[in-house]
Design an enzyme around this catalytic site. Structure first.
Site, mmCIF file in Angstrom:
data_model
loop_
_atom_site.group_PDB
_atom_site.id
_atom_site.type_symbol
_atom_site.label_atom_id
_atom_site.label_comp_id
_atom_site.label_asym_id
_atom_site.label_seq_id
_atom_site.Cartn_x
_atom_site.Cartn_y
_atom_site.Cartn_z
ATOM 1 N N ARG A 96 15.363 25.975 92.298
ATOM 2 C CA ARG A 96 14.927 25.484 93.555
ATOM 3 C C ARG A 96 14.078 26.797 94.113
ATOM 4 O O ARG A 96 13.146 26.305 94.915
ATOM 5 C CB ARG A 96 16.117 25.231 94.358
ATOM 6 C CG ARG A 96 15.861 24.738 95.836
ATOM 7 C CD ARG A 96 15.136 23.459 95.787
ATOM 8 N NE ARG A 96 16.036 22.407 95.250
ATOM 9 C CZ ARG A 96 15.839 21.063 95.336
ATOM 10 N NH1 ARG A 96 14.687 20.654 95.949
ATOM 11 N NH2 ARG A 96 16.462 20.306 94.694
ATOM 12 N N SER A 331 24.647 26.710 94.116
ATOM 13 C CA SER A 331 25.213 25.540 93.481
ATOM 14 C C SER A 331 24.289 24.531 93.204
ATOM 15 O O SER A 331 23.134 24.909 92.637
ATOM 16 C CB SER A 331 26.177 25.125 94.535
ATOM 17 O OG SER A 331 27.028 23.977 93.979
ATOM 18 N N HIS A 333 22.058 22.317 94.418
ATOM 19 C CA HIS A 333 20.816 22.068 94.638
ATOM 20 C C HIS A 333 20.088 23.432 94.352
ATOM 21 O O HIS A 333 18.717 23.473 94.137
ATOM 22 C CB HIS A 333 20.656 22.023 96.305
ATOM 23 C CG HIS A 333 19.466 21.523 97.144
ATOM 24 N ND1 HIS A 333 18.878 22.528 97.797
ATOM 25 C CD2 HIS A 333 18.989 20.355 97.097
ATOM 26 C CE1 HIS A 333 17.775 21.748 98.091
ATOM 27 N NE2 HIS A 333 17.993 20.314 97.898
ATOM 28 N N CYS A 334 20.679 24.609 94.393
ATOM 29 C CA CYS A 334 19.775 25.593 93.998
ATOM 30 C C CYS A 334 19.328 25.888 92.820
ATOM 31 O O CYS A 334 18.485 26.504 92.323
ATOM 32 C CB CYS A 334 21.105 26.971 94.205
ATOM 33 S SG CYS A 334 21.546 27.204 95.812
ATOM 34 N N ILE A 335 19.866 24.930 91.640
ATOM 35 C CA ILE A 335 19.699 25.238 90.472
ATOM 36 C C ILE A 335 18.587 23.994 89.884
ATOM 37 O O ILE A 335 18.384 23.776 88.751
ATOM 38 C CB ILE A 335 20.832 24.929 89.688
ATOM 39 C CG1 ILE A 335 21.532 23.850 89.423
ATOM 40 C CG2 ILE A 335 21.659 26.361 89.926
ATOM 41 C CD1 ILE A 335 22.707 23.782 88.198
#
Length: 341
Positions: A96, A331, A333-335
């Site tokens: 992201r 988490s 969304h970050c990946i």
């Protein structure tokens, strides 16, 4: 792949709930970074990928960042419809932030400079991830000479962008940036018509307060943000300040913001009982589903999912554990990073 210089403003970035042609996901690939959490993190990402690739959902492009992890990842997902394993190189899985931000119809994508979240974690290859994803997806990159991470922003699809001053105006990103300069850059790169500014993010968030852990658009004019859960929630005051600020804002079309408050995970600590930035706000909006990270409190997670079901009635709300991924700092969304249709 062709890279062009930034020029005029693009159309607004589509909202995450718009249809996707693909979803990029980073695969935990470096044993020296993840140590004892490597296999647990891989198990959590595998569950995410399989949920995303369910019938009628996403074409998942799973990016593996180290050659030693490639064969095992291919074997793990062999025969799983909708999953393509991509041989890449990255420092870690936070696509992201390191990848490009795709525009309308994925006709182009904006690429920014990446400096390891203000110089905290400068890992080999992270500054090349945008190029790799652009090449693999066949999308032309438009380059912008500013430091920016995708998780620092959230989009309503109509030109309203949500962010935090703690991150976007931090001198460790773009020294000398003011709100006016930042807004001009967001208008030029991402079609921003209005920027909604929040203050601080979660305690001990090494991203300096990314908004995707704090507040998220869930519909035009509707923003979800947490309410403290249980005793000793370290972000109680931050959550209340966010909700109060949002309730006084309007979007780019002049519509008042409606605030949807969802339970936080409560206190989540590391091995030394230091608070870590666990957040249900790091949910991922997919074709046909919303994947919600959970951190051990089943009741808090269930209530958060019930709240999200009220604004996503046509999507399946899927809670999945994310404690091992959180040990790396983020988490679901970050990946991940979506390619809009």
């Amino acid at each position: 792949m062709t890279t062009v210089s930034a020029s005029i403003a693009t159309a607004p970035i589509p909202a995450e709930w718009a249809p996707h042609r693909a979803m990029w996901v980073g695969w935990p690939s470096h044993a020296d970074l993840w140590e004892d959490n490597l296999e647990p993190a891989q198990a959590e990402v595998e569950a995410l990928v399989r949920a995303l690739a369910g019938p009628g959902r996403e074409q998942v492009r799973l990016m593996v960042g180290h050659p030693e992890a490639l064969a095992e990842a291919k074997a793990r997902f062999a025969g799983v419809a909708g999953v393509t394993v991509v041989d890449g190189r990255f420092g870690d899985i936070w696509l992201r932030d390191t990848g490009p931000i795709f525009g309308e119809g994925s006709a182009n994508a904006a690429a920014f400079r990446f400096n390891g979240w203000g110089g905290k974690y400068e890992l080999e290859h992270d500054d090349t991830v945008a190029d790799q994803i652009g090449a693999a997806s066949g999308v032309t990159l438009t380059r912008h000479d500013v430091v920016l991470e995708g998780g620092a922003l959230d989009h309503d699809g109509r030109g309203t962008i949500l962010t935090t001053r703690q991150c976007l105006l931090n001198p460790n990103r773009n020294p000398g940036w003011t709100q006016d300069l930042a807004e001009a850059a967001l208008a030029k790169a991402l079609g921003a018509r209005k920027v909604l500014w929040l203050g601080d993010g979660l305690l001990n968030d090494h991203t300096d307060g990314h908004v995707d852990n704090l507040a998220r658009f869930v519909a035009p004019g509707v923003v979800a943000c947490p309410v403290a859960w249980g005793r000793g929630d370290p972000n109680d005051d931050v959550y209340d300040a966010v909700a109060q600020a949002l309730s006084q804002m309007t979007d780019a079309d002049g519509n008042p913001i409606t605030v949807l408050r969802l339970p936080s995970p409560g206190f989540v600590g590391d091995e030394d009982e230091k608070p870590v930035p666990a957040s249900h706000m790091n949910f991922l909006i997919a074709n046909g589903a919303v994947i919600v990270p959970t951190y051990g409190d089943a009741r808090a997670a269930d209530l958060a999912c019930q709240g999200l079901a009220t604004v996503f009635p046509d999507r399946k709300i899927i809670p999945l554990p994310s404690l091992a991924i959180l040990s790396g700092g983020g988490s679901f969304h970050c990946i991940s990073q979506q390619e809009p249709e």
